[in-house]
Design a protein around this motif. Sequence first.
Motif, PDB file in Angstrom:
ATOM      1  N   SER A  51       0.821  -1.210   0.000  1.00 36.92           N
ATOM      2  CA  SER A  51       0.000   0.000   0.000  1.00 36.92           C
ATOM      3  C   SER A  51       0.855   1.260   0.000  1.00 36.92           C
ATOM      4  CB  SER A  51      -0.923   0.002   1.217  1.00 36.92           C
ATOM      5  OG  SER A  51      -0.159  -0.161   2.402  1.00 36.92           O
ATOM      6  N   THR A  52       2.108   1.162   0.494  1.00 37.68           N
ATOM      7  CA  THR A  52       3.002   2.317   0.552  1.00 37.68           C
ATOM      8  C   THR A  52       3.938   2.401  -0.640  1.00 37.68           C
ATOM      9  OG1 THR A  52       4.393   0.934   1.983  1.00 37.68           O
ATOM     10  CG2 THR A  52       2.986   2.568   3.057  1.00 37.68           C
ATOM     11  N   ASP A  53       3.868   1.439  -1.541  1.00 38.84           N
ATOM     12  CA  ASP A  53       4.714   1.434  -2.738  1.00 38.84           C
ATOM     13  C   ASP A  53       4.340   2.615  -3.631  1.00 38.84           C
ATOM     14  OD1 ASP A  53       5.797   0.802  -5.380  1.00 38.84           O
ATOM     15  OD2 ASP A  53       6.078  -1.239  -4.642  1.00 38.84           O
ATOM     16  N   ARG A  54       5.325   3.286  -4.170  1.00 40.23           N
ATOM     17  CA  ARG A  54       5.061   4.452  -5.017  1.00 40.23           C
ATOM     18  C   ARG A  54       4.198   4.096  -6.227  1.00 40.23           C
ATOM     19  NH1 ARG A  54      11.131   6.026  -5.919  1.00 40.23           N
ATOM     20  NH2 ARG A  54      11.123   5.230  -3.769  1.00 40.23           N
ATOM     21  N   GLU A  55       4.273   2.848  -6.699  1.00 41.68           N
ATOM     22  CA  GLU A  55       3.450   2.443  -7.838  1.00 41.68           C
ATOM     23  C   GLU A  55       1.971   2.410  -7.487  1.00 41.68           C
ATOM     24  OE1 GLU A  55       4.635   2.007 -10.944  1.00 41.68           O
ATOM     25  OE2 GLU A  55       6.575   2.603 -10.117  1.00 41.68           O
ATOM     26  N   MET A  56       1.653   2.148  -6.218  1.00 42.36           N
ATOM     27  CA  MET A  56       0.248   2.087  -5.815  1.00 42.36           C
ATOM     28  C   MET A  56      -0.454   3.419  -6.025  1.00 42.36           C
ATOM     29  SD  MET A  56      -2.211   0.192  -4.728  1.00 42.36           S
ATOM     30  CE  MET A  56      -1.490  -1.281  -4.012  1.00 42.36           C
ATOM     31  N   GLY A  57       0.307   4.502  -5.990  1.00 45.54           N
ATOM     32  CA  GLY A  57      -0.280   5.813  -6.216  1.00 45.54           C
ATOM     33  C   GLY A  57      -0.955   5.944  -7.568  1.00 45.54           C
ATOM     34  N   LEU A  58      -0.505   5.171  -8.567  1.00 50.57           N
ATOM     35  CA  LEU A  58      -1.144   5.205  -9.884  1.00 50.57           C
ATOM     36  C   LEU A  58      -2.574   4.685  -9.813  1.00 50.57           C
ATOM     37  CD1 LEU A  58       1.809   3.799 -12.036  1.00 50.57           C
ATOM     38  CD2 LEU A  58       1.102   6.195 -11.802  1.00 50.57           C
ATOM     39  N   LEU A  59      -2.822   3.753  -8.899  1.00 50.37           N
ATOM     40  CA  LEU A  59      -4.166   3.184  -8.760  1.00 50.37           C
ATOM     41  C   LEU A  59      -5.030   4.004  -7.818  1.00 50.37           C
ATOM     42  CD1 LEU A  59      -3.132  -0.572  -8.533  1.00 50.37           C
ATOM     43  CD2 LEU A  59      -4.271   0.541 -10.455  1.00 50.37           C
ATOM     44  N   THR A  60      -4.441   4.502  -6.741  1.00 53.57           N
ATOM     45  CA  THR A  60      -5.239   5.242  -5.763  1.00 53.57           C
ATOM     46  C   THR A  60      -5.531   6.673  -6.198  1.00 53.57           C
ATOM     47  OG1 THR A  60      -3.201   5.711  -4.516  1.00 53.57           O
ATOM     48  CG2 THR A  60      -4.524   3.821  -3.819  1.00 53.57           C
ATOM     49  N   GLU A  61      -5.030   7.068  -7.384  1.00 59.52           N
ATOM     50  CA  GLU A  61      -5.470   8.350  -7.951  1.00 59.52           C
ATOM     51  C   GLU A  61      -6.958   8.310  -8.266  1.00 59.52           C
ATOM     52  OE1 GLU A  61      -3.164   9.069 -11.412  1.00 59.52           O
ATOM     53  OE2 GLU A  61      -1.343   9.671 -10.323  1.00 59.52           O
ATOM     54  N   THR A  62      -7.455   7.141  -8.666  1.00 54.01           N
ATOM     55  CA  THR A  62      -8.857   7.029  -9.091  1.00 54.01           C
ATOM     56  C   THR A  62      -9.645   6.011  -8.274  1.00 54.01           C
ATOM     57  OG1 THR A  62      -8.155   5.447 -10.788  1.00 54.01           O
ATOM     58  CG2 THR A  62      -8.377   7.742 -11.465  1.00 54.01           C
ATOM     59  N   LEU A  63      -8.982   5.303  -7.377  1.00 51.76           N
ATOM     60  CA  LEU A  63      -9.638   4.291  -6.555  1.00 51.76           C
ATOM     61  C   LEU A  63      -9.276   4.520  -5.094  1.00 51.76           C
ATOM     62  CD1 LEU A  63      -8.665   1.173  -8.716  1.00 51.76           C
ATOM     63  CD2 LEU A  63     -10.929   2.243  -8.665  1.00 51.76           C
ATOM     64  N   SER A  64     -10.062   3.919  -4.206  1.00 51.22           N
ATOM     65  CA  SER A  64      -9.788   3.995  -2.772  1.00 51.22           C
ATOM     66  C   SER A  64      -9.513   2.604  -2.231  1.00 51.22           C
ATOM     67  CB  SER A  64     -10.992   4.604  -2.030  1.00 51.22           C
ATOM     68  OG  SER A  64     -11.246   5.918  -2.460  1.00 51.22           O
ATOM     69  N   SER A  65      -8.604   2.526  -1.281  1.00 52.02           N
ATOM     70  CA  SER A  65      -8.300   1.253  -0.636  1.00 52.02           C
ATOM     71  C   SER A  65      -9.335   0.957   0.435  1.00 52.02           C
ATOM     72  CB  SER A  65      -6.908   1.300  -0.006  1.00 52.02           C
ATOM     73  OG  SER A  65      -6.724   0.214   0.870  1.00 52.02           O
ATOM     74  N   ALA A  66      -9.990  -0.199   0.333  1.00 53.75           N
ATOM     75  CA  ALA A  66     -10.976  -0.578   1.341  1.00 53.75           C
ATOM     76  C   ALA A  66     -10.326  -0.697   2.708  1.00 53.75           C
ATOM     77  CB  ALA A  66     -11.644  -1.900   0.947  1.00 53.75           C
ATOM     78  N   ALA A  67      -9.119  -1.246   2.765  1.00 53.87           N
ATOM     79  CA  ALA A  67      -8.435  -1.433   4.043  1.00 53.87           C
ATOM     80  C   ALA A  67      -8.174  -0.094   4.718  1.00 53.87           C
ATOM     81  CB  ALA A  67      -7.130  -2.193   3.834  1.00 53.87           C
ATOM     82  N   GLU A  68      -7.731   0.889   3.968  1.00 53.87           N
ATOM     83  CA  GLU A  68      -7.402   2.178   4.570  1.00 53.87           C
ATOM     84  C   GLU A  68      -8.652   2.933   4.984  1.00 53.87           C
ATOM     85  OE1 GLU A  68      -4.721   4.272   2.018  1.00 53.87           O
ATOM     86  OE2 GLU A  68      -3.205   2.681   2.107  1.00 53.87           O
TER      87      GLU A  68
END
Length: 321
Positions: free
Chosen positions: A243-260
């Motif tokens: 979840s803290t990987d810089r690549e994850m930011g590409l997905l969380t720009e348009t999506l939200s993490s259920a866990a967070e």
Amino acid sequence: MAQRFRGGVVAATGTLTALLLAGHRLLPNWRGWGNTLDSALPWLGLAVPLLAVAALARRSPLATAGVLVPAVTWGVMFGPAFVPAVRAGPPDLRVVHQNVNLANPDLPATAKALRAARPDILVAAELDDDPVLMNGTVDPAFAVRLDPGLRYRFPDNPGIAVWSRYPFVGRPRSVPGVPRSRWATIRTPHGPVNLYAVHLASFRPGERWVIAERNAQVEALAAAIRADPSPRIIVVGDLNTASTDREMGLLTETLSSAAERAGSGMQFTWPAALPLVRLDHVLTRGFEVLDSRVLPRSVSDHRAILADLRFASSRKDEEDR
């Protein structure tokens, strides 16, 4: 002068820790070591109690400041994950996922544990996941122990198998650039949902081509999501991305993490015996998250995850009423 700078080593170490926490994405990603640092980021918090012990020994205001700076930085970054969301009522959809492990010696036990979670949508990675060798089939010993209410299954298994309580529209398709993936529209009683089930390439720091392949697949998945106009999307699977990987930011720009959004802790999933990182995710658009949790350990090397979701009202919904 020596008295004034007493505790300087503690202060310098604390400042460096805070800088790594806050600025980790600015570091170069040589052979994926930047991704590795990103993934280990929550564990930098372990420096705080060690620095606190050193500060007590030094009895220095400078050393105390060296503890507070990384402690506050860590708290700002990760503290919200421990603040539970207060949302009542039953979910509209329960999504469960597990990487069941291709070498799993007891698939029936794993299937039984997943059935006990009572999913509406079940996604399993590494279930006979070599289509060349296994013809994309699913082990019947696994499938027969699932909830018979999961009547609908994606017809093939390119390393990611999907069962649903509700029918899907048309034939599931792969995400361009993501070999182990399928997506389809699922017709639920609350409205259509675009489900993306994915198992991204492995993450191996130091092996440049492996990291590059994983990162390229994250980018391809993110591009597909950006191009999808659907108001309700669920991305679920083993993303091999913390979840803290810089690549994850590409997905969380348009999506939200259920866990967070659930506020129930870090929810690490791998390795199962002593989880150190969250590689398995449920990401959403157009949903409220009622609950998100990691399920008890089964036979696999990954923990299973569960997300309870409620459809969020959209402007179009309000207009249709």
